[in-house]
Design a protein around this motif. Structure first.
Motif, PDB file in Angstrom:
ATOM      1  N   PRO A 134       0.826  -1.207   0.000  1.00  0.00           N
ATOM      2  CA  PRO A 134       0.000   0.000   0.000  1.00  0.00           C
ATOM      3  C   PRO A 134       0.862   1.259   0.000  1.00  0.00           C
ATOM      4  CG  PRO A 134       0.017  -1.010   2.163  1.00  0.00           C
ATOM      5  CD  PRO A 134       0.685  -1.982   1.242  1.00  0.00           C
ATOM      6  N   ARG A 135       0.368   2.292  -0.674  1.00  0.00           N
ATOM      7  CA  ARG A 135       1.087   3.558  -0.726  1.00  0.00           C
ATOM      8  C   ARG A 135       1.075   4.248   0.643  1.00  0.00           C
ATOM      9  NH1 ARG A 135       1.208   8.385  -3.987  1.00  0.00           N
ATOM     10  NH2 ARG A 135       3.160   9.377  -3.316  1.00  0.00           N
ATOM     11  N   LEU A 136      -0.037   4.151   1.323  1.00  0.00           N
ATOM     12  CA  LEU A 136      -0.229   4.847   2.599  1.00  0.00           C
ATOM     13  C   LEU A 136      -0.558   3.846   3.693  1.00  0.00           C
ATOM     14  CD1 LEU A 136      -0.907   7.393   4.399  1.00  0.00           C
ATOM     15  CD2 LEU A 136      -3.219   7.267   3.427  1.00  0.00           C
ATOM     16  N   SER A 137       0.034   4.056   4.846  1.00  0.00           N
ATOM     17  CA  SER A 137      -0.314   3.283   6.034  1.00  0.00           C
ATOM     18  C   SER A 137      -0.974   4.200   7.051  1.00  0.00           C
ATOM     19  CB  SER A 137       0.934   2.649   6.666  1.00  0.00           C
ATOM     20  OG  SER A 137       1.487   1.660   5.833  1.00  0.00           O
ATOM     21  N   ILE A 138      -2.062   3.732   7.625  1.00  0.00           N
ATOM     22  CA  ILE A 138      -2.726   4.447   8.713  1.00  0.00           C
ATOM     23  C   ILE A 138      -2.551   3.616   9.975  1.00  0.00           C
ATOM     24  CG2 ILE A 138      -4.889   5.385   9.586  1.00  0.00           C
ATOM     25  CD1 ILE A 138      -5.876   5.497   6.682  1.00  0.00           C
ATOM     26  N   GLY A 139      -1.958   4.207  10.999  1.00  0.00           N
ATOM     27  CA  GLY A 139      -1.769   3.527  12.270  1.00  0.00           C
ATOM     28  C   GLY A 139      -2.774   4.041  13.290  1.00  0.00           C
ATOM     29  N   PHE A 191       2.575   7.824   5.814  1.00  0.00           N
ATOM     30  CA  PHE A 191       2.024   7.337   7.081  1.00  0.00           C
ATOM     31  C   PHE A 191       1.163   8.406   7.733  1.00  0.00           C
ATOM     32  CE2 PHE A 191       2.159   6.998  11.718  1.00  0.00           C
ATOM     33  CZ  PHE A 191       1.660   5.715  11.892  1.00  0.00           C
ATOM     34  N   LYS A 192       0.097   7.930   8.391  1.00  0.00           N
ATOM     35  CA  LYS A 192      -0.765   8.817   9.173  1.00  0.00           C
ATOM     36  C   LYS A 192      -1.214   8.111  10.437  1.00  0.00           C
ATOM     37  CE  LYS A 192      -5.441  10.730   9.255  1.00  0.00           C
ATOM     38  NZ  LYS A 192      -5.055  11.900  10.109  1.00  0.00           N
ATOM     39  N   TRP A 193      -1.098   8.792  11.584  1.00  0.00           N
ATOM     40  CA  TRP A 193      -1.754   8.310  12.787  1.00  0.00           C
ATOM     41  C   TRP A 193      -3.218   8.714  12.746  1.00  0.00           C
ATOM     42  CZ3 TRP A 193       3.401   9.880  14.589  1.00  0.00           C
ATOM     43  CH2 TRP A 193       4.133   8.804  15.127  1.00  0.00           C
ATOM     44  N   ALA A 194      -4.080   7.844  13.227  1.00  0.00           N
ATOM     45  CA  ALA A 194      -5.503   8.146  13.339  1.00  0.00           C
ATOM     46  C   ALA A 194      -5.934   7.914  14.777  1.00  0.00           C
ATOM     47  CB  ALA A 194      -6.325   7.278  12.389  1.00  0.00           C
ATOM     48  N   SER A 195      -6.919   8.663  15.203  1.00  0.00           N
ATOM     49  CA  SER A 195      -7.471   8.503  16.541  1.00  0.00           C
ATOM     50  C   SER A 195      -8.805   7.768  16.455  1.00  0.00           C
ATOM     51  CB  SER A 195      -7.664   9.872  17.196  1.00  0.00           C
ATOM     52  OG  SER A 195      -8.233   9.730  18.484  1.00  0.00           O
ATOM     53  N   HIS A 196      -9.085   6.955  17.450  1.00  0.00           N
ATOM     54  CA  HIS A 196     -10.283   6.118  17.422  1.00  0.00           C
ATOM     55  C   HIS A 196     -11.574   6.913  17.588  1.00  0.00           C
ATOM     56  CE1 HIS A 196      -9.851   6.631  21.797  1.00  0.00           C
ATOM     57  NE2 HIS A 196     -11.145   6.402  21.839  1.00  0.00           N
ATOM     58  N   ASP A 197     -11.464   8.199  17.974  1.00  0.00           N
ATOM     59  CA  ASP A 197     -12.688   8.958  18.227  1.00  0.00           C
ATOM     60  C   ASP A 197     -12.884  10.143  17.288  1.00  0.00           C
ATOM     61  OD1 ASP A 197     -10.529  10.261  19.314  1.00  0.00           O
ATOM     62  OD2 ASP A 197     -11.327  10.383  21.358  1.00  0.00           O
ATOM     63  N   ASP A 198     -11.937  10.393  16.390  1.00  0.00           N
ATOM     64  CA  ASP A 198     -12.068  11.517  15.467  1.00  0.00           C
ATOM     65  C   ASP A 198     -12.838  11.116  14.209  1.00  0.00           C
ATOM     66  OD1 ASP A 198     -10.660  13.110  17.208  1.00  0.00           O
ATOM     67  OD2 ASP A 198      -8.750  12.885  16.162  1.00  0.00           O
ATOM     68  N   LEU A 199     -13.227  12.121  13.421  1.00  0.00           N
ATOM     69  CA  LEU A 199     -13.906  11.882  12.150  1.00  0.00           C
ATOM     70  C   LEU A 199     -13.122  12.525  11.013  1.00  0.00           C
ATOM     71  CD1 LEU A 199     -17.685  12.392  13.071  1.00  0.00           C
ATOM     72  CD2 LEU A 199     -16.421  10.253  12.778  1.00  0.00           C
ATOM     73  N   TYR A 200     -13.311  12.005   9.813  1.00  0.00           N
ATOM     74  CA  TYR A 200     -12.511  12.400   8.663  1.00  0.00           C
ATOM     75  C   TYR A 200     -13.422  12.548   7.451  1.00  0.00           C
ATOM     76  CZ  TYR A 200      -9.495  10.037  12.006  1.00  0.00           C
ATOM     77  OH  TYR A 200      -8.894   9.634  13.167  1.00  0.00           O
ATOM     78  N   ALA A 201     -13.383  13.712   6.803  1.00  0.00           N
ATOM     79  CA  ALA A 201     -14.151  13.899   5.578  1.00  0.00           C
ATOM     80  C   ALA A 201     -13.642  12.947   4.498  1.00  0.00           C
ATOM     81  CB  ALA A 201     -14.040  15.352   5.107  1.00  0.00           C
ATOM     82  N   ARG A 202     -14.486  12.613   3.548  1.00  0.00           N
ATOM     83  CA  ARG A 202     -14.163  11.556   2.585  1.00  0.00           C
ATOM     84  C   ARG A 202     -12.934  11.863   1.731  1.00  0.00           C
ATOM     85  NH1 ARG A 202     -17.224   7.698   0.730  1.00  0.00           N
ATOM     86  NH2 ARG A 202     -16.932   8.262  -1.461  1.00  0.00           N
ATOM     87  N   ASP A 228      -0.872  18.930  13.782  1.00  0.00           N
ATOM     88  CA  ASP A 228      -0.141  18.300  12.687  1.00  0.00           C
ATOM     89  C   ASP A 228       0.326  16.886  12.990  1.00  0.00           C
ATOM     90  OD1 ASP A 228      -0.151  20.461  10.730  1.00  0.00           O
ATOM     91  OD2 ASP A 228       1.054  21.547  12.190  1.00  0.00           O
ATOM     92  N   PHE A 229       0.270  16.488  14.247  1.00  0.00           N
ATOM     93  CA  PHE A 229       0.617  15.113  14.602  1.00  0.00           C
ATOM     94  C   PHE A 229      -0.215  14.120  13.796  1.00  0.00           C
ATOM     95  CE2 PHE A 229       0.344  11.247  17.062  1.00  0.00           C
ATOM     96  CZ  PHE A 229       1.622  11.079  17.599  1.00  0.00           C
ATOM     97  N   TYR A 230      -1.434  14.509  13.436  1.00  0.00           N
ATOM     98  CA  TYR A 230      -2.337  13.613  12.713  1.00  0.00           C
ATOM     99  C   TYR A 230      -2.351  13.864  11.203  1.00  0.00           C
ATOM    100  CZ  TYR A 230      -4.022  11.963  17.191  1.00  0.00           C
ATOM    101  OH  TYR A 230      -4.094  11.396  18.436  1.00  0.00           O
ATOM    102  N   GLY A 231      -1.331  14.554  10.692  1.00  0.00           N
ATOM    103  CA  GLY A 231      -1.226  14.742   9.259  1.00  0.00           C
ATOM    104  C   GLY A 231      -0.696  13.505   8.548  1.00  0.00           C
ATOM    105  N   VAL A 232      -0.696  13.554   7.210  1.00  0.00           N
ATOM    106  CA  VAL A 232      -0.094  12.494   6.391  1.00  0.00           C
ATOM    107  C   VAL A 232       1.376  12.856   6.191  1.00  0.00           C
ATOM    108  CG1 VAL A 232      -0.121  11.307   4.175  1.00  0.00           C
ATOM    109  CG2 VAL A 232      -2.283  11.982   5.247  1.00  0.00           C
ATOM    110  N   MET A 233       2.276  11.966   6.594  1.00  0.00           N
ATOM    111  CA  MET A 233       3.704  12.249   6.610  1.00  0.00           C
ATOM    112  C   MET A 233       4.464  11.301   5.686  1.00  0.00           C
ATOM    113  SD  MET A 233       4.141  12.316  10.765  1.00  0.00           S
ATOM    114  CE  MET A 233       2.698  12.510  11.807  1.00  0.00           C
ATOM    115  N   ARG A 234       5.644  11.737   5.306  1.00  0.00           N
ATOM    116  CA  ARG A 234       6.556  10.843   4.595  1.00  0.00           C
ATOM    117  C   ARG A 234       7.219   9.932   5.625  1.00  0.00           C
ATOM    118  NH1 ARG A 234       6.496  12.720  -0.527  1.00  0.00           N
ATOM    119  NH2 ARG A 234       6.209  14.984  -0.805  1.00  0.00           N
TER     120      ARG A 234
END
Length: 315
Positions: free
Chosen positions: A5-10, A89-100, A162-168
């Motif tokens: 995969p190009r992107l990983s979400i942790g 890579f991007k960190w995600a939080s279990h309680d946040d929401l993300y537009a499509r 920015d901790f939750y941004g998409v990073m290299r």
């Protein structure tokens, strides 16, 4: 999804059953689909495991990992990153929401600007029901081509998550792993921003949820917040003096480790010295919710005076 995969979400999680399914739906419903979603369950004792297994059975992009014991929020964030394979890579939080379109717009920004190392978007705070409470104005100069200016802005200007941004991912591997002292996410982002500029997509695509069980609210004292970040910090010794030293040292370490010229490094140290001088007055930049209800004043106020008003949210 491709084999690589190009992107990983942790997504690190502990006892997140209340909002987890809603957040997973938002991530899996993204218009950008070339990603893996790695969930690291920090030995949850609620229904988190069942929710994760149900979603993993439905979508092959999900990889669910359950830890045998609670290692703390900060080590779990680091652990989930080591399990990821994508170049982004991007960190995600279990309680946040993300537009499509959040992931698509961030990946497009990184593709268009090879010099940019992190892309994020406009954000707003939402309540437990998903209703927008506070839209954020992003005023940081993290897009500056000059590293000391990016660092200065991060120190002095409010706002940003920015901790939750998409990073290299290759840049993320070069910085010091996320530490476990209070507000360590700020020193962590400070080191990242010294490696290159950020880009803010000018659209409201990220929604940070504020609710009573959020880590900062569920752990109102400095001691409980530190133990939430890392159980090894539990003990009779109050962590405040140690936190003060670690927090300042975190910024110093970020400057020392970053790929800067001697002149840029000196400029960053000058900004840090000016910032420390400006925060030395007890209560400067302090938020009400950051005050320790058990031990007000004294060293507690000293730590809050050194924090520029943003809250760590690791859970």
């Amino acid at each position: 999804m491709t084999a690589q995969p190009r992107l990983s979400i942790g997504l690190p999680v502990y006892n997140g059953e209340q909002y987890l399914a809603e957040s997973l739906d938002a991530l899996l419903g993204q218009t950008y689909e070339d990603f893996e979603l790695v969930i690291s369950d920090n030995a949850s004792t609620d229904g988190t495991r069942d929710i994760c297994r149900t979603y993993a059975a439905r979508d092959s992009r999900i990889r669910y990992i359950r830890l045998s014991r609670n290692i703390g929020a900060a080590p779990n964030h680091n652990h989930v990153f080591t399990e990821c394979r994508g170049e982004l890579f991007k960190w995600a939080s279990h309680d946040d929401l993300y537009a499509r379109d959040l992931l698509r717009r961030c990946v497009e920004a990184l593709d268009e600007r090879p010099d940019v190392i992190l892309a994020h978007s406009g954000q707003a705070v939402i309540d437990g029901d998903g209703q927008v409470k506070v839209p954020y104005e992003y005023g940081l100069a993290t897009d500056s081509p000059y590293a000391p200016e990016r660092f200065r802005s991060l120190l002095f200007e409010p706002g940003g998550d920015d901790f939750y941004g998409v990073m290299r991912a290759d840049v993320l591997r070069r910085v010091k792993p996320h530490d476990s002292y209070h507000h360590a996410d700020r020193t962590f982002v400070a080191e990242i921003v010294l490696h290159g500029p950020f880009h803010q997509v000018p659209e409201l695509l990220y929604f940070r949820r504020d609710h009573p069980t959020r880590a900062e609210r569920a752990n109102p004292s400095k001691r409980s917040r530190c133990v939430n970040l890392d159980p090894r910090r539990a003990g009779p010794l109050h962590p405040t003096p140690r936190l003060l030293a670690e927090y300042v040292r975190g910024f110093v370490t970020a400057i020392r480790r970053a790929p800067l010229s001697p002149a840029e490094r000196r400029a960053c140290y000058r900004h840090l010295a000016a910032w420390m001088t400006s925060r030395i007055r007890p209560g400067a930049g302090e938020r009400v919710e950051d005050r320790d209800p058990v031990e007000p004043g004294g060293h507690i106020a000293a730590v809050d005076a050194l924090v520029a008003g943003r809250e760590g949210r690791r859970a």
